[in-house]
Write a protein that holds these residues in place. Structure first.
Motif, mmCIF file in Angstrom:
data_model
loop_
_atom_site.group_PDB
_atom_site.id
_atom_site.type_symbol
_atom_site.label_atom_id
_atom_site.label_comp_id
_atom_site.label_asym_id
_atom_site.label_seq_id
_atom_site.Cartn_x
_atom_site.Cartn_y
_atom_site.Cartn_z
ATOM 1 N N LYS A 46 0.822 -1.221 0.000
ATOM 2 C CA LYS A 46 0.000 0.000 0.000
ATOM 3 C C LYS A 46 0.855 1.270 0.000
ATOM 4 O O LYS A 46 0.562 2.229 -0.728
ATOM 5 C CB LYS A 46 -0.930 -0.004 1.229
ATOM 6 C CG LYS A 46 -1.777 1.252 1.359
ATOM 7 C CD LYS A 46 -2.763 1.161 2.499
ATOM 8 C CE LYS A 46 -2.183 1.460 3.854
ATOM 9 N NZ LYS A 46 -1.986 2.876 4.166
ATOM 10 N N ASN A 50 0.554 4.262 -2.661
ATOM 11 C CA ASN A 50 0.139 5.607 -2.244
ATOM 12 C C ASN A 50 1.213 6.652 -2.548
ATOM 13 O O ASN A 50 0.898 7.791 -2.913
ATOM 14 C CB ASN A 50 -0.218 5.632 -0.758
ATOM 15 C CG ASN A 50 -1.588 5.043 -0.501
ATOM 16 O OD1 ASN A 50 -2.308 4.729 -1.441
ATOM 17 N ND2 ASN A 50 -1.945 4.889 0.758
ATOM 18 N N SER A 199 -4.615 9.970 -1.925
ATOM 19 C CA SER A 199 -4.479 8.572 -2.340
ATOM 20 C C SER A 199 -5.784 7.843 -2.026
ATOM 21 O O SER A 199 -6.686 8.439 -1.419
ATOM 22 C CB SER A 199 -3.342 7.931 -1.539
ATOM 23 O OG SER A 199 -3.765 7.753 -0.195
ATOM 24 N N PRO A 200 -5.891 6.575 -2.385
ATOM 25 C CA PRO A 200 -7.119 5.849 -2.018
ATOM 26 C C PRO A 200 -7.291 5.683 -0.500
ATOM 27 O O PRO A 200 -8.340 5.246 -0.049
ATOM 28 C CB PRO A 200 -6.942 4.487 -2.706
ATOM 29 C CG PRO A 200 -5.997 4.752 -3.828
ATOM 30 C CD PRO A 200 -5.045 5.784 -3.303
ATOM 31 N N ASP A 201 -6.266 6.060 0.283
ATOM 32 C CA ASP A 201 -6.449 6.103 1.743
ATOM 33 C C ASP A 201 -7.294 7.302 2.139
ATOM 34 O O ASP A 201 -7.941 7.285 3.187
ATOM 35 C CB ASP A 201 -5.091 6.260 2.442
ATOM 36 C CG ASP A 201 -4.491 4.943 2.881
ATOM 37 O OD1 ASP A 201 -5.008 3.888 2.477
ATOM 38 O OD2 ASP A 201 -3.494 4.967 3.629
ATOM 39 N N ASP A 215 -11.064 1.873 -2.766
ATOM 40 C CA ASP A 215 -10.382 2.747 -1.808
ATOM 41 C C ASP A 215 -10.347 2.083 -0.440
ATOM 42 O O ASP A 215 -10.684 0.912 -0.306
ATOM 43 C CB ASP A 215 -11.146 4.084 -1.743
ATOM 44 C CG ASP A 215 -12.616 3.832 -1.419
ATOM 45 O OD1 ASP A 215 -12.902 3.250 -0.356
ATOM 46 O OD2 ASP A 215 -13.494 4.158 -2.248
ATOM 47 N N LYS A 216 -10.019 2.880 0.571
ATOM 48 C CA LYS A 216 -9.812 2.340 1.911
ATOM 49 C C LYS A 216 -11.068 1.727 2.520
ATOM 50 O O LYS A 216 -10.974 0.979 3.494
ATOM 51 C CB LYS A 216 -9.255 3.446 2.817
ATOM 52 C CG LYS A 216 -8.631 2.920 4.077
ATOM 53 C CD LYS A 216 -7.809 3.995 4.744
ATOM 54 C CE LYS A 216 -7.963 3.958 6.229
ATOM 55 N NZ LYS A 216 -7.302 5.098 6.873
ATOM 56 N N GLU A 227 -5.277 -4.284 -1.655
ATOM 57 C CA GLU A 227 -4.109 -3.906 -2.465
ATOM 58 C C GLU A 227 -4.473 -3.897 -3.951
ATOM 59 O O GLU A 227 -4.060 -3.007 -4.704
ATOM 60 C CB GLU A 227 -2.950 -4.862 -2.206
ATOM 61 C CG GLU A 227 -1.648 -4.297 -2.762
ATOM 62 C CD GLU A 227 -0.623 -5.349 -3.084
ATOM 63 O OE1 GLU A 227 -0.720 -6.475 -2.561
ATOM 64 O OE2 GLU A 227 0.279 -5.049 -3.900
ATOM 65 N N TYR A 230 -6.181 -0.670 -4.940
ATOM 66 C CA TYR A 230 -5.238 0.451 -5.042
ATOM 67 C C TYR A 230 -4.405 0.299 -6.323
ATOM 68 O O TYR A 230 -4.099 1.265 -7.004
ATOM 69 C CB TYR A 230 -4.307 0.490 -3.822
ATOM 70 C CG TYR A 230 -4.923 1.046 -2.549
ATOM 71 C CD1 TYR A 230 -6.165 0.631 -2.107
ATOM 72 C CD2 TYR A 230 -4.238 1.965 -1.764
ATOM 73 C CE1 TYR A 230 -6.707 1.125 -0.929
ATOM 74 C CE2 TYR A 230 -4.766 2.468 -0.584
ATOM 75 C CZ TYR A 230 -6.005 2.036 -0.178
ATOM 76 O OH TYR A 230 -6.540 2.533 0.989
#
Ligand code: 5GP
Length: 255
Positions: A46, A50, A199-201, A215-216, A227, A230
């Motif tokens: 990740k 990111n 980021s997708p976080d 995403d998260k 994963e 992402y």
């Protein structure tokens, strides 16, 4: 660029000093946390993804005139950024109802909002990042009215640009969180710049065709294939790490 002492360790990143007092290294960990640290795990790879995705987005935003802390990516997990004083306010922009918003206002997930809504949260884990108003922000001295104006104007530009970018690769930008910092220039000028990561976080991204979450939320709600999701975002942006070092390609357009 040699890494100096650790200055700060957060849930997903570590900040190291460098020999240059104006620059720090931002290191992306594989650690994933949710619900204010109640849920924790490692998501292999990740941090690498990111680092790449945030680099890509910060560079594109800089091109359209959004000031950012980003300087350059150093390696798979690290990027060089300008040292800023982080404003302790998370700026959330929502285009479609999801997450906390659906619960707070009892709006069904997926409902398009009449216009983009900006919310502020005070960055304080011990308080669970409470939602705050501009009054709280200025009364407690977290930011000035001018800082708030700057953050809102920048957030809306980021939203306009990223909505278009993600639409072009078949993703809906549902909502996202930004953080800003104050940059002290040598001239004495102080500027508000985009900081942290995108980021997708920190964004909700749904596939346009299937509404699959990319995403998260996959981690938050045990949907699996975190994963892979992402990776798919990075692939569509044309920046999978496997595609080589530093080779940023144009995003793949969806027909
Ligand atoms: P919500 O308020 O619905 O939990 O989150 C709204 C949006 O902001 C989501 O895209 C979410 O990922 C992002 N967000 C809110 N708080 C945080 C945070 O503390 N860390 C990160 N990485 N993203 C956040």
């Amino acid at each position: 660029m040699n890494k100096g002492n650790k200055l700060y360790e957060g849930k997903a990143k570590i900040i190291y000093e460098t020999k240059d007092k104006d620059l720090v290294i931002q290191h992306f960990k594989d650690d994933a946390t949710a619900f204010n640290n109640l849920k924790k795990a490692k998501v292999e790879g990740k941090g690498v993804l990111n680092n790449r995705i945030s680099e890509f987005l910060m560079l594109r935003l800089a091109e359209i005139g959004v000031p950012t802390h980003f300087v350059r990516r150093l390696n798979m997990r690290e990027q060089l950024v300008r040292e800023v004083e982080i404003i302790p306010v998370e700026v959330v922009i929502r285009n479609i109802a999801a997450g906390q918003f659906t619960q707070r206002f009892q709006v069904e997930e997926g409902t398009s909002l009449p216009r983009s809504i900006i919310e502020f949260y005070y960055k304080a884990d011990e308080l669970n990042d409470p939602m705050v108003s501009e009054e709280h922000i200025t009364a407690f001295g977290w930011a000035t009215p001018q800082d708030i104006d700057d953050m809102m104007a920048l957030a809306l530009r980021v939203n306009d640009y990223m909505t278009g970018l993600f639409t072009g690769i078949g993703l809906k930008l549902v909502d996202f969180k930004l953080e800003f910092g104050r940059l002290y220039e040598e001239s004495g000028e102080v500027r508000v710049v985009l900081a942290d990561e995108i980021s997708p976080d920190s964004c909700r991204l749904w596939d346009i065709e299937t509404n699959d979450k990319m995403d998260k939320d996959r981690f938050r709600h045990d949907l699996g294939s975190v994963e892979e999701a992402y990776q798919e975002v990075a692939r569509r942006l044309g920046i999978l790490p496997e595609s080589g070092d530093g080779d940023i390609q144009a995003p793949e357009a969806v027909q």
